[in-house]
Design a protein around this motif. Structure first.
Motif, mmCIF file in Angstrom:
data_model
loop_
_atom_site.group_PDB
_atom_site.id
_atom_site.type_symbol
_atom_site.label_atom_id
_atom_site.label_comp_id
_atom_site.label_asym_id
_atom_site.label_seq_id
_atom_site.Cartn_x
_atom_site.Cartn_y
_atom_site.Cartn_z
ATOM 1 N N VAL A 257 0.838 -1.201 0.000
ATOM 2 C CA VAL A 257 0.000 0.000 0.000
ATOM 3 C C VAL A 257 0.873 1.250 0.000
ATOM 4 O O VAL A 257 0.584 2.215 -0.723
ATOM 5 C CB VAL A 257 -0.989 -0.002 1.188
ATOM 6 C CG1 VAL A 257 -1.754 1.316 1.265
ATOM 7 C CG2 VAL A 257 -1.956 -1.171 1.076
ATOM 8 N N LEU A 258 1.948 1.239 0.766
ATOM 9 C CA LEU A 258 2.867 2.377 0.760
ATOM 10 C C LEU A 258 3.476 2.592 -0.620
ATOM 11 O O LEU A 258 3.591 3.727 -1.096
ATOM 12 C CB LEU A 258 3.983 2.180 1.791
ATOM 13 C CG LEU A 258 3.611 2.489 3.230
ATOM 14 C CD1 LEU A 258 4.724 2.036 4.177
ATOM 15 C CD2 LEU A 258 3.347 3.974 3.406
ATOM 16 N N GLU A 259 3.852 1.518 -1.276
ATOM 17 C CA GLU A 259 4.409 1.611 -2.626
ATOM 18 C C GLU A 259 3.375 2.181 -3.595
ATOM 19 O O GLU A 259 3.684 3.048 -4.418
ATOM 20 C CB GLU A 259 4.889 0.241 -3.103
ATOM 21 C CG GLU A 259 5.520 0.251 -4.478
ATOM 22 C CD GLU A 259 6.825 1.016 -4.563
ATOM 23 O OE1 GLU A 259 7.190 1.431 -5.684
ATOM 24 O OE2 GLU A 259 7.497 1.213 -3.525
ATOM 25 N N ALA B 257 -2.012 13.235 -12.234
ATOM 26 C CA ALA B 257 -2.340 12.485 -13.449
ATOM 27 C C ALA B 257 -3.829 12.486 -13.765
ATOM 28 O O ALA B 257 -4.211 12.508 -14.926
ATOM 29 C CB ALA B 257 -1.827 11.052 -13.339
ATOM 30 N N TRP B 258 -4.670 12.465 -12.755
ATOM 31 C CA TRP B 258 -6.119 12.444 -12.975
ATOM 32 C C TRP B 258 -6.823 12.934 -11.731
ATOM 33 O O TRP B 258 -6.265 12.916 -10.633
ATOM 34 C CB TRP B 258 -6.587 11.059 -13.408
ATOM 35 C CG TRP B 258 -6.277 9.944 -12.445
ATOM 36 C CD1 TRP B 258 -5.062 9.419 -12.146
ATOM 37 C CD2 TRP B 258 -7.205 9.234 -11.624
ATOM 38 N NE1 TRP B 258 -5.179 8.417 -11.218
ATOM 39 C CE2 TRP B 258 -6.489 8.279 -10.885
ATOM 40 C CE3 TRP B 258 -8.580 9.294 -11.468
ATOM 41 C CZ2 TRP B 258 -7.083 7.407 -9.982
ATOM 42 C CZ3 TRP B 258 -9.180 8.410 -10.564
ATOM 43 C CH2 TRP B 258 -8.431 7.490 -9.845
ATOM 44 N N GLU B 259 -8.038 13.365 -11.903
ATOM 45 C CA GLU B 259 -8.763 14.020 -10.811
ATOM 46 C C GLU B 259 -9.105 13.089 -9.652
ATOM 47 O O GLU B 259 -9.330 13.554 -8.537
ATOM 48 C CB GLU B 259 -10.035 14.680 -11.337
ATOM 49 C CG GLU B 259 -11.054 13.705 -11.910
ATOM 50 C CD GLU B 259 -12.228 14.403 -12.566
ATOM 51 O OE1 GLU B 259 -13.344 13.899 -12.398
ATOM 52 O OE2 GLU B 259 -12.023 15.428 -13.229
ATOM 53 N N GLY B 260 -9.126 11.795 -9.876
ATOM 54 C CA GLY B 260 -9.431 10.844 -8.813
ATOM 55 C C GLY B 260 -8.239 10.468 -7.957
ATOM 56 O O GLY B 260 -8.397 9.801 -6.930
ATOM 57 N N ALA B 261 -7.049 10.890 -8.355
ATOM 58 C CA ALA B 261 -5.832 10.478 -7.643
ATOM 59 C C ALA B 261 -5.814 10.906 -6.171
ATOM 60 O O ALA B 261 -5.445 10.095 -5.310
ATOM 61 C CB ALA B 261 -4.596 10.968 -8.381
ATOM 62 N N PRO B 262 -6.191 12.143 -5.832
ATOM 63 C CA PRO B 262 -6.184 12.503 -4.404
ATOM 64 C C PRO B 262 -7.125 11.631 -3.563
ATOM 65 O O PRO B 262 -6.798 11.271 -2.436
ATOM 66 C CB PRO B 262 -6.621 13.972 -4.400
ATOM 67 C CG PRO B 262 -6.211 14.486 -5.749
ATOM 68 C CD PRO B 262 -6.446 13.318 -6.678
ATOM 69 N N GLY B 263 -8.271 11.284 -4.115
ATOM 70 C CA GLY B 263 -9.189 10.393 -3.392
ATOM 71 C C GLY B 263 -8.589 9.014 -3.191
ATOM 72 O O GLY B 263 -8.746 8.407 -2.125
ATOM 73 N N LEU B 264 -7.900 8.518 -4.215
ATOM 74 C CA LEU B 264 -7.240 7.220 -4.097
ATOM 75 C C LEU B 264 -6.123 7.289 -3.055
ATOM 76 O O LEU B 264 -5.959 6.358 -2.254
ATOM 77 C CB LEU B 264 -6.701 6.772 -5.452
ATOM 78 C CG LEU B 264 -6.110 5.371 -5.537
ATOM 79 C CD1 LEU B 264 -7.099 4.309 -5.070
ATOM 80 C CD2 LEU B 264 -5.655 5.089 -6.965
ATOM 81 N N ALA B 265 -5.398 8.389 -3.033
ATOM 82 C CA ALA B 265 -4.346 8.578 -2.026
ATOM 83 C C ALA B 265 -4.948 8.551 -0.624
ATOM 84 O O ALA B 265 -4.375 7.946 0.298
ATOM 85 C CB ALA B 265 -3.603 9.881 -2.268
ATOM 86 N N ASN B 266 -6.095 9.197 -0.456
ATOM 87 C CA ASN B 266 -6.768 9.177 0.846
ATOM 88 C C ASN B 266 -7.214 7.768 1.218
ATOM 89 O O ASN B 266 -7.125 7.372 2.383
ATOM 90 C CB ASN B 266 -7.963 10.124 0.845
ATOM 91 C CG ASN B 266 -7.559 11.577 0.852
ATOM 92 O OD1 ASN B 266 -6.456 11.927 1.266
ATOM 93 N ND2 ASN B 266 -8.434 12.433 0.367
ATOM 94 N N LEU B 267 -7.695 7.021 0.245
ATOM 95 C CA LEU B 267 -8.091 5.633 0.503
ATOM 96 C C LEU B 267 -6.892 4.812 0.949
ATOM 97 O O LEU B 267 -6.980 4.041 1.910
ATOM 98 C CB LEU B 267 -8.732 5.006 -0.731
ATOM 99 C CG LEU B 267 -9.127 3.533 -0.567
ATOM 100 C CD1 LEU B 267 -10.196 3.366 0.504
ATOM 101 C CD2 LEU B 267 -9.599 2.957 -1.882
ATOM 102 N N GLY C 238 -4.292 5.906 2.472
ATOM 103 C CA GLY C 238 -4.005 6.316 3.848
ATOM 104 C C GLY C 238 -4.928 5.645 4.841
ATOM 105 O O GLY C 238 -4.504 5.184 5.911
ATOM 106 N N PHE C 239 -6.203 5.572 4.502
ATOM 107 C CA PHE C 239 -7.184 4.900 5.358
ATOM 108 C C PHE C 239 -6.841 3.421 5.511
ATOM 109 O O PHE C 239 -6.873 2.871 6.619
ATOM 110 C CB PHE C 239 -8.590 5.074 4.775
ATOM 111 C CG PHE C 239 -9.630 4.270 5.500
ATOM 112 C CD1 PHE C 239 -10.136 4.695 6.723
ATOM 113 C CD2 PHE C 239 -10.105 3.078 4.963
ATOM 114 C CE1 PHE C 239 -11.090 3.935 7.398
ATOM 115 C CE2 PHE C 239 -11.056 2.321 5.629
ATOM 116 C CZ PHE C 239 -11.557 2.750 6.852
#
Length: 126
Positions: free
Chosen positions: A61-63, A72-82, A84-85
């Protein structure tokens, strides 16, 4: 060359020659496998194996998180938050030895793995 050495060489060659999409799917597949094994180990009270598999899942997950291009795309920050969760949940699951938290992480990640697999197939087809 021994059988384990041949296997290791094959695996390394597979990784070295895989496309970025294939590598991503390989990571997700291994992540889901680690989560499945750690959940089973926790249910059997095999703390050592559970810790090993959860720790490896955390590394994956860290990798995934550090290689994620947030621009790269607008969903990336949400995926990053996921991600982290998921990391927080895995740490908690490892500390409290809670197989249900591990299962919850797996259930969140399986649809993502499937979506990445479908995207890779669609990309390969043109």
């Amino acid at each position: 060359m021994t059988t384990p050495n041949l296997r290791d060489r094959y695996l390394q060659d597979s990784i070295n020659t895989a496309s970025p999409a294939k590598l991503l799917i390989m990571l997700y597949d291994r992540l889901i496998l680690d989560l499945t094994h750690s959940e089973e180990a926790l249910r059997k009270d095999d703390r050592e194996l559970a810790h090993e598999k959860i720790s490896h899942a955390q590394e994956i997950v860290l990798e995934l998180r550090v290689t994620l291009n947030l621009e790269a795309w607008e969903g990336a920050p949400g995926l990053a938050n996921l991600y982290g969760f998921i990391l927080t949940e895995l740490i908690g699951a490892n500390i409290t030895r809670d197989p249900d938290r591990v299962a919850g992480c797996r259930k969140l990640l399986e649809p993502l793995r499937d979506a990445w697999r479908e995207a890779a197939v669609a990309g390969a087809q043109g």
